[in-house]
Design a protein around this motif. Structure first.
Motif, PDB file in Angstrom:
ATOM      1  N   LEU A 140      38.954  26.908  23.354  1.00 47.90           N
ATOM      2  CA  LEU A 140      40.015  27.264  22.401  1.00 47.90           C
ATOM      3  C   LEU A 140      40.112  28.766  22.223  1.00 47.90           C
ATOM      4  N   ASN A 141      41.315  29.212  21.842  1.00 46.07           N
ATOM      5  CA  ASN A 141      41.578  30.635  21.609  1.00 46.07           C
ATOM      6  C   ASN A 141      41.227  31.456  22.843  1.00 46.07           C
ATOM      7  N   CYS A 142      41.816  31.056  23.961  1.00 42.90           N
ATOM      8  CA  CYS A 142      41.465  31.704  25.222  1.00 42.90           C
ATOM      9  C   CYS A 142      42.478  32.744  25.640  1.00 42.90           C
ATOM     10  N   GLN A 143      42.026  33.611  26.503  1.00 40.78           N
ATOM     11  CA  GLN A 143      42.908  34.580  27.151  1.00 40.78           C
ATOM     12  C   GLN A 143      42.821  34.372  28.656  1.00 40.78           C
ATOM     13  N   TYR A 144      43.925  34.672  29.339  1.00 42.72           N
ATOM     14  CA  TYR A 144      43.956  34.477  30.792  1.00 42.72           C
ATOM     15  C   TYR A 144      43.974  35.826  31.475  1.00 42.72           C
ATOM     16  N   GLN A 145      43.138  35.941  32.501  1.00 43.31           N
ATOM     17  CA  GLN A 145      43.014  37.215  33.224  1.00 43.31           C
ATOM     18  C   GLN A 145      43.126  36.962  34.711  1.00 43.31           C
ATOM     19  N   PHE A 146      43.813  37.885  35.401  1.00 41.95           N
ATOM     20  CA  PHE A 146      43.902  37.780  36.858  1.00 41.95           C
ATOM     21  C   PHE A 146      42.891  38.742  37.464  1.00 41.95           C
ATOM     22  N   VAL A 147      42.008  38.157  38.265  1.00 44.76           N
ATOM     23  CA  VAL A 147      40.923  38.966  38.856  1.00 44.76           C
ATOM     24  C   VAL A 147      41.140  39.084  40.358  1.00 44.76           C
ATOM     25  N   GLY A 148      40.959  40.273  40.868  1.00 43.16           N
ATOM     26  CA  GLY A 148      41.035  40.476  42.320  1.00 43.16           C
ATOM     27  C   GLY A 148      42.461  40.489  42.830  1.00 43.16           C
ATOM     28  N   LYS A 149      43.345  41.193  42.144  1.00 40.24           N
ATOM     29  CA  LYS A 149      44.759  41.246  42.553  1.00 40.24           C
ATOM     30  C   LYS A 149      44.923  42.119  43.795  1.00 40.24           C
ATOM     31  N   LYS A 150      45.685  41.625  44.761  1.00 44.12           N
ATOM     32  CA  LYS A 150      45.988  42.425  45.965  1.00 44.12           C
ATOM     33  C   LYS A 150      47.485  42.379  46.186  1.00 44.12           C
ATOM     34  N   LYS A 151      47.947  42.996  47.305  1.00 43.37           N
ATOM     35  CA  LYS A 151      49.399  43.091  47.553  1.00 43.37           C
ATOM     36  C   LYS A 151      50.049  41.725  47.656  1.00 43.37           C
ATOM     37  N   ASN A 152      49.487  40.868  48.525  1.00 44.79           N
ATOM     38  CA  ASN A 152      50.101  39.555  48.728  1.00 44.79           C
ATOM     39  C   ASN A 152      49.432  38.473  47.890  1.00 44.79           C
ATOM     40  N   TYR A 153      48.328  38.808  47.324  1.00 45.85           N
ATOM     41  CA  TYR A 153      47.535  37.801  46.612  1.00 45.85           C
ATOM     42  C   TYR A 153      47.603  38.084  45.108  1.00 45.85           C
ATOM     43  N   PRO A 154      48.118  37.123  44.325  1.00 43.03           N
ATOM     44  CA  PRO A 154      48.234  37.379  42.889  1.00 43.03           C
ATOM     45  C   PRO A 154      46.909  37.449  42.145  1.00 43.03           C
ATOM     46  N   GLY A 155      45.838  37.033  42.753  1.00 44.91           N
ATOM     47  CA  GLY A 155      44.529  37.084  42.095  1.00 44.91           C
ATOM     48  C   GLY A 155      44.138  35.732  41.537  1.00 44.91           C
ATOM     49  N   MET A 156      42.855  35.632  41.174  1.00 43.34           N
ATOM     50  CA  MET A 156      42.310  34.391  40.620  1.00 43.34           C
ATOM     51  C   MET A 156      42.454  34.445  39.110  1.00 43.34           C
ATOM     52  N   MET A 157      42.999  33.370  38.523  1.00 43.02           N
ATOM     53  CA  MET A 157      43.160  33.377  37.073  1.00 43.02           C
ATOM     54  C   MET A 157      41.895  32.884  36.421  1.00 43.02           C
TER      55      MET A 157
END
Lengths: 238, 168
Positions: free
Chosen positions: A110-127
């Motif tokens: 509960l009460n979470c935040q979402y973060q994108f890790v490891g963003k690259k040009k073609n890759y949106p990253g891991m949420m």
């Protein structure tokens, strides 16, 4: 509670956190003075970790965070709790993580935040979904076991003399969850698996001391068959 | 030819008060070897026993293995430490303690407790059997009751113990 849940000795935590900026040399002519850091910014990272050190670099003064000083701490790991504010208002969950220095509690899922890790040009990253801390004084309330609704809790004594948490509204005792006893070494003390270098309780509680009129050296000399009758010459102080 | 003689006026400083009074503060600097000329320091290095206070400060607590009578140092074999380690075969206590152990609370074992353990039984028995004289001394004293303070101290010191020495 960080010391309790981590199972680390207090001296180690103190040593790991310490940032000594100046210490006078150990010599007779110096007055022993130690100038070290006193104010830290406590975070979700434990004080002996590297991340805490990078968040509290030496020489950097961070703005003071005002924390309401609580006389009694009523939240434990594994407690059933309701979130009173935020996007997840009204939802109930289990307490996952506690940061007592900031009056924080993290509720599972509960009460979470979402973060994108490891963003690259073609890759949106891991949420990554991470729980955000909730303030114990404002955003979270313990549940009353009788009706599963949020209440305020107080520490009171039973007739037997046991200190328990009691729901102020109904008077029902809120039991301390078994997960509260958990540490990195064991889930509960009774379920700890003894290793080869651990002394067991039977050997520990055995009393083998026999009081005799002998010093430590005399006792060893008797057991090792060391005999010496030479009495040293008497010396006098004038 | 005109001869020019250049004369240099020699000047020297004088101190009528203590050496280095107020001019240099060497108190808060960890500098060693501030005192003495080169010759004096050479002498000290050759024979460090010249100034026992200085050697005592810088000896790092190493215990002597003998005694010196002025110039020569005689090694005393009894002063050479001999470490006695008992055989730990079958020893049940281990370096760590398991978490499943109950809290053991033991009070301090004081000298009074030792007295009670060693002497109290005999004293109580003597009292019951009327074997104490007018001054409450035992008529038939046991080995421990016959022990005097000097004898007890000698027993301890005969093994070469340093309990009563200042060096500790």
């Amino acid at each position: 509670m960080t010391k309790q849940s981590s199972n680390l000795p207090e001296s180690y935590i103190k040593r790991a956190m310490e940032q000594v900026s100046w210490q006078t040399p150990k010599a007779k002519q110096y007055r022993q003075v130690v100038v070290k850091r006193k104010k830290y910014r406590f975070t979700t990272h434990r004080p002996w970790t590297e991340q805490f050190q990078s968040q509290n670099p030496p020489g950097v003064q961070r703005a003071k965070v005002f924390v309401e000083p609580l006389l009694d701490w009523t939240f434990f790991k594994g407690d059933r709790v309701e979130v009173l504010a935020g996007l997840d208002k009204g939802k109930q969950g289990l307490v996952n993580y506690i940061v007592q220095e900031r009056n924080w509690v993290m509720v599972e899922g509960l009460n979470c935040q979402y973060q994108f890790v490891g963003k690259k040009k073609n890759y949106p990253g891991m949420m990554m979904k991470m729980e955000n801390p909730l303030s114990v004084t404002e955003h979270v309330a313990l549940l009353d076991p009788s009706d599963n609704k949020p209440t305020q809790a107080e520490w009171r004594y039973t007739e037997e003399g046991e200190r328990v948490r009691v729901s102020v509204r109904t008077g029902r005792i809120i039991p301390i969850p078994t997960l509260a006893e958990e540490t990195p070494d064991y889930k509960s003390k009774a379920s700890y698996a003894e290793q080869s270098k651990d002394t067991i309780s039977d050997d520990l509680t055995q009393i083998t001391f026999q009081p005799t009129l002998k010093t430590f050296e005399m006792d060893i000399a008797e057991k090792m068959d060391i005999k010496d009758d030479r009495v040293p010459v008497k010396t006098y102080w004038y | 030819m005109v001869g020019v003689t250049a004369t240099l006026i020699h000047t020297r400083g004088l101190t009528t008060s203590a050496v280095a009074l107020g001019k240099h503060n060497f108190r808060k600097f960890l500098a060693y070897g501030k005192r003495g000329t080169k010759i004096q320091k050479e002498r000290m290095n050759k024979n460090p026993n010249l100034d026992p206070q200085v050697t005592r400060e810088h000896d790092r607590g190493l215990r002597p293995v003998g005694l010196s009578d002025g110039k020569t140092f005689h090694i005393v074999p009894e002063m050479i430490p001999e470490i006695i380690v008992p055989d730990l075969a079958g020893f049940k206590l281990k370096p760590y303690v398991s978490y499943r152990v109950p809290d053991v609370v033991q009070s301090e074992f004081t000298p009074q407790d030792l007295f009670y353990a060693v002497y109290s039984e005999k004293i109580a028995q003597d009292f019951k059997n009327n074997k104490l004289d007018e001054d409450s001394n035992p008529i038939e004293p046991s080995e421990e009751e016959l022990l005097t303070a000097e004898e007890a101290k000698n027993k301890v010191l005969s093994l070469g113990s340093d309990i009563y020495s200042n060096r500790r």
